[in-house]
Structure formats: structure tokens, C-alpha cells
Design a protein around this motif. Structure first.
Motif, PDB file in Angstrom:
ATOM      1  N   VAL A  27       1.163  -1.426  -0.439  1.00 43.59           N
ATOM      2  CA  VAL A  27       0.237  -0.492   0.171  1.00 43.59           C
ATOM      3  C   VAL A  27       0.754   1.115  -0.433  1.00 43.59           C
ATOM      4  CG1 VAL A  27      -1.809  -0.944   1.395  1.00 43.59           C
ATOM      5  CG2 VAL A  27      -0.446   0.028   2.014  1.00 43.59           C
ATOM      6  N   SER A  28       0.483   2.329  -0.247  1.00 42.53           N
ATOM      7  CA  SER A  28       1.184   3.715  -0.595  1.00 42.53           C
ATOM      8  C   SER A  28       0.658   4.678   0.948  1.00 42.53           C
ATOM      9  CB  SER A  28       1.418   4.284  -1.832  1.00 42.53           C
ATOM     10  OG  SER A  28       0.363   5.404  -2.060  1.00 42.53           O
ATOM     11  N   THR A 274     -15.588  11.281   4.585  1.00 40.50           N
ATOM     12  CA  THR A 274     -15.704  10.167   4.517  1.00 40.50           C
ATOM     13  C   THR A 274     -14.333   9.028   3.499  1.00 40.50           C
ATOM     14  OG1 THR A 274     -18.163  10.737   5.279  1.00 40.50           O
ATOM     15  CG2 THR A 274     -17.409   8.534   3.917  1.00 40.50           C
ATOM     16  N   LYS A 275     -14.035   8.386   4.004  1.00 37.31           N
ATOM     17  CA  LYS A 275     -13.309   8.039   2.532  1.00 37.31           C
ATOM     18  C   LYS A 275     -13.562   6.637   1.098  1.00 37.31           C
ATOM     19  CE  LYS A 275      -9.894   9.961   5.118  1.00 37.31           C
ATOM     20  NZ  LYS A 275      -9.247  10.871   4.563  1.00 37.31           N
ATOM     21  N   ARG A 276     -13.290   6.739  -0.110  1.00 38.25           N
ATOM     22  CA  ARG A 276     -14.160   6.089  -0.434  1.00 38.25           C
ATOM     23  C   ARG A 276     -12.637   4.520  -0.216  1.00 38.25           C
ATOM     24  NH1 ARG A 276     -18.031   8.321  -4.500  1.00 38.25           N
ATOM     25  NH2 ARG A 276     -17.770  10.298  -3.383  1.00 38.25           N
ATOM     26  N   ASP A 277     -13.514   3.464  -1.435  1.00 38.91           N
ATOM     27  CA  ASP A 277     -12.244   2.783  -1.077  1.00 38.91           C
ATOM     28  C   ASP A 277     -11.970   2.007  -3.376  1.00 38.91           C
ATOM     29  OD1 ASP A 277     -10.662   0.766  -1.590  1.00 38.91           O
ATOM     30  OD2 ASP A 277     -11.914  -1.020  -0.472  1.00 38.91           O
ATOM     31  N   SER A 278     -11.487   2.899  -3.641  1.00 34.89           N
ATOM     32  CA  SER A 278     -12.499   3.189  -5.159  1.00 34.89           C
ATOM     33  C   SER A 278     -11.295   1.072  -5.418  1.00 34.89           C
ATOM     34  CB  SER A 278     -10.891   3.600  -6.248  1.00 34.89           C
ATOM     35  OG  SER A 278      -9.818   3.334  -5.279  1.00 34.89           O
ATOM     36  N   SER A 279     -10.724   0.502  -5.128  1.00 36.95           N
ATOM     37  CA  SER A 279     -10.957  -1.087  -4.543  1.00 36.95           C
ATOM     38  C   SER A 279     -11.746  -1.789  -5.250  1.00 36.95           C
ATOM     39  CB  SER A 279      -9.765  -1.420  -3.851  1.00 36.95           C
ATOM     40  OG  SER A 279      -9.639  -1.843  -2.742  1.00 36.95           O
ATOM     41  N   ALA A 280     -12.602  -1.553  -3.523  1.00 35.67           N
ATOM     42  CA  ALA A 280     -13.692  -2.332  -4.191  1.00 35.67           C
ATOM     43  C   ALA A 280     -14.410  -2.125  -5.338  1.00 35.67           C
ATOM     44  CB  ALA A 280     -14.326  -1.451  -2.729  1.00 35.67           C
ATOM     45  N   TYR A 337      -6.766   0.890   2.846  1.00 34.74           N
ATOM     46  CA  TYR A 337      -6.568  -0.200   2.863  1.00 34.74           C
ATOM     47  C   TYR A 337      -7.449  -0.821   4.590  1.00 34.74           C
ATOM     48  CZ  TYR A 337      -3.569  -4.380   5.827  1.00 34.74           C
ATOM     49  OH  TYR A 337      -3.266  -5.360   5.449  1.00 34.74           O
ATOM     50  N   SER A 338      -7.110  -0.158   5.577  1.00 32.46           N
ATOM     51  CA  SER A 338      -8.157   0.728   6.641  1.00 32.46           C
ATOM     52  C   SER A 338      -8.115   1.870   7.133  1.00 32.46           C
ATOM     53  CB  SER A 338      -6.480  -0.664   7.729  1.00 32.46           C
ATOM     54  OG  SER A 338      -7.429  -0.448   9.075  1.00 32.46           O
ATOM     55  N   VAL A 339      -8.964   1.721   6.825  1.00 32.11           N
ATOM     56  CA  VAL A 339      -9.672   2.806   7.280  1.00 32.11           C
ATOM     57  C   VAL A 339     -10.035   3.220   9.161  1.00 32.11           C
ATOM     58  CG1 VAL A 339     -11.686   4.755   7.318  1.00 32.11           C
ATOM     59  CG2 VAL A 339     -10.792   4.097   5.359  1.00 32.11           C
ATOM     60  N   ARG A 340     -10.593   2.451  10.263  1.00 30.27           N
ATOM     61  CA  ARG A 340     -10.697   1.861  10.882  1.00 30.27           C
ATOM     62  C   ARG A 340      -9.506   1.945  11.825  1.00 30.27           C
ATOM     63  NH1 ARG A 340     -14.678  -1.518  13.531  1.00 30.27           N
ATOM     64  NH2 ARG A 340     -13.372  -2.697  14.921  1.00 30.27           N
ATOM     65  N   GLY A 341      -8.214   1.294  10.617  1.00 29.02           N
ATOM     66  CA  GLY A 341      -7.069   1.377  11.704  1.00 29.02           C
ATOM     67  C   GLY A 341      -6.316   2.680  11.098  1.00 29.02           C
ATOM     68  N   GLY A 342      -5.960   2.826  10.513  1.00 27.28           N
ATOM     69  CA  GLY A 342      -5.661   4.531   9.990  1.00 27.28           C
ATOM     70  C   GLY A 342      -4.124   3.706   8.925  1.00 27.28           C
ATOM     71  N   VAL A 349      -3.680   1.012  -3.092  1.00 28.58           N
ATOM     72  CA  VAL A 349      -3.065   0.005  -3.180  1.00 28.58           C
ATOM     73  C   VAL A 349      -3.589  -1.039  -3.754  1.00 28.58           C
ATOM     74  CG1 VAL A 349      -4.772   0.374  -1.080  1.00 28.58           C
ATOM     75  CG2 VAL A 349      -5.859  -0.372  -2.713  1.00 28.58           C
ATOM     76  N   ILE A 350      -2.555  -2.080  -4.363  1.00 29.52           N
ATOM     77  CA  ILE A 350      -1.332  -3.217  -4.968  1.00 29.52           C
ATOM     78  C   ILE A 350      -2.751  -3.585  -5.654  1.00 29.52           C
ATOM     79  CG2 ILE A 350      -1.410  -4.698  -4.094  1.00 29.52           C
ATOM     80  CD1 ILE A 350       0.271  -3.128  -7.280  1.00 29.52           C
ATOM     81  N   TRP A 351      -3.937  -4.359  -4.795  1.00 33.27           N
ATOM     82  CA  TRP A 351      -4.777  -5.258  -5.261  1.00 33.27           C
ATOM     83  C   TRP A 351      -6.239  -4.090  -6.366  1.00 33.27           C
ATOM     84  CZ3 TRP A 351      -3.830  -4.112  -0.087  1.00 33.27           C
ATOM     85  CH2 TRP A 351      -4.726  -3.096   0.518  1.00 33.27           C
ATOM     86  N   GLY A 352      -6.074  -2.937  -5.450  1.00 31.27           N
ATOM     87  CA  GLY A 352      -6.882  -2.211  -6.570  1.00 31.27           C
ATOM     88  C   GLY A 352      -6.531  -2.043  -8.032  1.00 31.27           C
ATOM     89  N   ASP A 353      -5.075  -1.862  -7.790  1.00 29.29           N
ATOM     90  CA  ASP A 353      -4.581  -1.860  -9.426  1.00 29.29           C
ATOM     91  C   ASP A 353      -4.841  -2.844 -10.045  1.00 29.29           C
ATOM     92  OD1 ASP A 353      -3.836   0.572  -8.869  1.00 29.29           O
ATOM     93  OD2 ASP A 353      -1.479   0.025  -8.071  1.00 29.29           O
TER      94      ASP A 353
END
Length: 374
Positions: A27-28, A274-280, A337-342, A349-353
Motif C-alpha cells: 500500500v502507499s 468520508t473515505k472512498r475505496d476505489s479498490s472495492a 486499506y484500513s480506515v479503522r486502523g488508519g 493499494v496494489i489489489w485495487g490496481d
């Protein structure tokens, strides 16, 4: 549109081969990928990107880099480096199994079967499930399954096809059935995780590790379910898996926001930060492409799914892809990656790529991912 986006991916991946060397992106933070020596659960996605780039372009620079990753995965298996989890399918389906699919390399096939045995060792016969994380008897995770595992099951289905050994398929089916029963809710949303009594398999409770709260629907978890059940249908032809994939996909697509790329959790309060998750959205797009291959032309859900796929992919390409950012290391902005965990809550994120590229090359050239033999 798709071809231009793929060309951008090829350029960035060539640059990343030089940037990353023999290390693996995870992740970056602030736009720079954190690199590791092949000890993360995500490292197969870099290998998968390289194989997809090679299949699409025929450029040997991608094949050479991909082969180096496979050798790294061979060393990882031999040294048993951080393989005490269920994500063996993510690691070896996209590396050695990809090589087998493309080249029919016997050594790659045997390495992948060995990896399937490592995943099989996580089967807990008392509880009748594949334990997600940690060693057997772990007080926190000993009875936990998570929805992500649906994308690891194809490694077991594939191993059955290659060896004829029924145990691989039997265990995959039992786990998929349990996931369908306990992770998918009646309203077609999903739990991220579910807990069982390790001694007798008695169901205990649903929960989350990554989502907003235990009862919420983490968007990436819903995406894993869409693609995962479609793949279980591919291998088994059990219509319940197809129905479940369709239900999860409809729930996901009915909740697309205005720009068609989802927030990190469907139940998280929506405000400016509010965060997005492009990987989803990328995973879901790849999953719907698989799902559509199993639907009849007159299926009542086909038009809705095709429209949702187009909306999602156009949203990613037009607003989230790093096209026009030649120095970007990642392919998509605003993955979490982890919004809850910061931990990388709003970055590459490499899986999204990987799933973004898988969806692109399937749309443009019909090139599938590496979840099953073609």
C-alpha cells in the motif's frame, strides 16, 4: 476509453519494474508504495499485474519481471515465510498459477499445487471451515472465517482439477456453503467476518475487522463476495452460488454514489471527509465481468449488471485513475486499506490496481484473470 487506460497502465508498470526491483508493493502513503521482500498477503497482485501486462502487450520486459516474482514465491514457500493465513490463493493464483495458465510450465503447476496444500492445512475438521488468520487454537482467530477467503477457494478448486483429489473440492465447497449461509445476510448485504466455536462449529456471531461496525457492510467485503461466489459457480455450477453473486452485486450497484465509485463502507456516515475505496469498485467490476459470462442473454438482471459495470469502470477511469500523472506509482487514487486502523486509508493499494487492470483487459481483449484455467 479502455485501450487508452491500459496503455497508461503499461507505461506505469514499466516504470515500476525499475522502481521496485525485486521488492513487492503493498500500500502507499503519500503516493509512494511501501515495498517488502515478499512477506505480505498482497504480493501476488504485483505478479498478476505483470502477467496481465505481458498477455496484453507481448512485451518480454513484463514476462521477465513476472518470472522473477514466481521464483520469489518459490523461495517463500520453501522457507514458509508468513504463510500462516488463508491468503495463499491471492499469492499463488496470480503468480505461479498465472505462469501455468499462460505457459503450461510444469514446475509452476507443481508449485501451485504445493501452495494449495498449504491452504488446505488451514482446514479445521472440528469446526468445518478454513481458518482465516493465525495458528490453530488462536484465542482470537481460531474460529474466524472472513469473506475474503472466497477469492482463495479457486486455488483449491483448481488443485482438484489438476490432481483429481476430491479433498480439495470438498473442502472448498463446504467452506463456500458456510460462507453463503453465515456471511450473507437476508437483505443481501454481508458480514466481513463470522465466528464459530472451534470445537464443534457452532455459529457464534458476525463481526468485522475492517468495516465501520459489526453490523455494517464493508464495501470491499461485499466485492469479495460478488466475485468469489461467481467463481465458486464457475467451478461447481451450483445455482445457489450464482444467485448469491447476483444478489450481492445488485445490493452493491444500487448504492453507487453520484460519481459511481463507492465509499469504504455502505453504512459509514457520509460527509466531506468520508473515505472512498476505489479498490472495492475495481473488484466488483472484475467480478461482474465474470458473473455476466454465466448469465443467459435474456436474464432479467443482465441489463442492470451491464449498466452498473459500465458506470463503475467509467467512474474509475474518468475520476480515480492516475491517467495524466506520469510519475504516479499506483493506478488508482483513493483506495483504502484500513480506515479503522488508519493504515493507508486514502491512497494506492496494489489489489485495487490489479483488479482495475484485470477488468480493463477483459473489457478490451477478453483476457481473464488467473482464477481458473482457460
Amino acid at each position: 476509453m479502455w485501450k487508452k487506460a491500459i496503455e497508461d497502465v503499461l507505461d506505469k508498470t514499466r516504470a515500476n519494474i525499475n522502481r521496485f526491483g525485486d521488492l513487492f508493493p503493498h500500500v502507499s502513503n503519500n503516493g509512494k508504495y511501501e515495498l517488502n521482500a515478499n512477506d505480505e498477503w498482497t504480493d501476488g497482485f504485483w505478479s498478476g499485474i505483470l502477467w496481465l501486462c505481458y498477455e496484453y502487450s507481448g512485451d518480454p520486459v513484463f514476462k521477465e519481471a513476472a518470472l522473477r516474482t514466481v521464483e520469489s514465491f518459490r523461495s517463500r514457500l520453501e522457507s514458509n515465510t508468513k504463510l500462516d493465513h488463508h491468503d495463499i490463493g491471492f499469492l499463488y493464483s496470480l503468480s505461479s498459477k498465472a505462469q501455468w495458465i499462460i505457459e503450461r510450465d510444469e514446475a509452476a503447476k507443481q508449485l501451485t499445487i504445493q501452495a494449495a496444500d498449504v491452504l488446505l492445512a488451514r482446514w479445521r475438521p472440528k469446526g468445518q471451515y478454513i481458518q482465516a488468520w493465525g495458528p490453530e487454537g488462536d484465542p482470537e482467530n481460531g474460529g474466524r472465517i472472513i469473506i475474503d477467503c472466497l477469492l482463495n477457494l479457486p486455488l483449491l478448486y483448481w488443485a482438484y482439477e489438476q490432481t483429481g483429489d476430491e479433498k480439495y473440492k470438498e473442502i472448498a465447497v463446504i467452506h463456500a456453503d458456510k460462507s453463503r449461509r453465515f456471511l450473507v445476510r437476508g437483505d443481501d448485504s454481508s458480514y466481513h467476518t463470522f465466528y464459530f466455536d472451534p470445537e464443534d462449529g457452532e455459529s457464534l456471531r458476525g463481526g468485522t475487522h475492517q468495516g465501520y461496525k459489526d453490523s455494517s457492510t464493508w464495501t470491499r467485503g461485499q466485492a469479495w463476495g460478488i466475485y468469489g461466489f461467481a467463481l465458486s459457480y464457475h467451478y461447481t455450477k451450483d445455482p445457489l452460488y450464482l444467485e448469491t453473486s447476483k444478489r450481492l452485486a445488485r445490493y452493491f450497484l444500487e448504492r453507487l454514489p453520484e460519481d459511481d465509485v463507492v465509499y469504504w463502507d455502505f453504512d459509514a456516515p457520509i460527509h466531506a471527509d468520508t473515505k472512498r475505496d476505489s479498490s472495492a469498485s475495481a473488484i466488483t467490476s472484475a467480478g461482474i465481468l465474470e458473473l455476466l459470462t454465466h448469465l443467459e442473454a435474456d436474464d432479467p438482471d443482465r441489463a442492470f449488471l451491464e449498466d452498473g459495470l459500465q458506470r463503475s469502470m467509467k467512474g474509475l477511469v474518468n475520476s480515480y485513475a492516475t491517467i495524466g500523472q506520469p510519475d504516479a506509482e499506483g493506478l488508482l487514487d483513493h483506495g483504502s486499506y484500513s480506515v479503522r486502523g488508519g493504515n493507508a486509508p486514502d491512497d494506492h493499494v496494489i489489489w485495487g490496481d490489479y483488479y482495475y487492470l484485470e477488468a480493463l483487459v477483459r473489457l478490451e481483449k477478453g483476457i481473464k484473470g488467473y482464477w481458473y484455467d482457460r
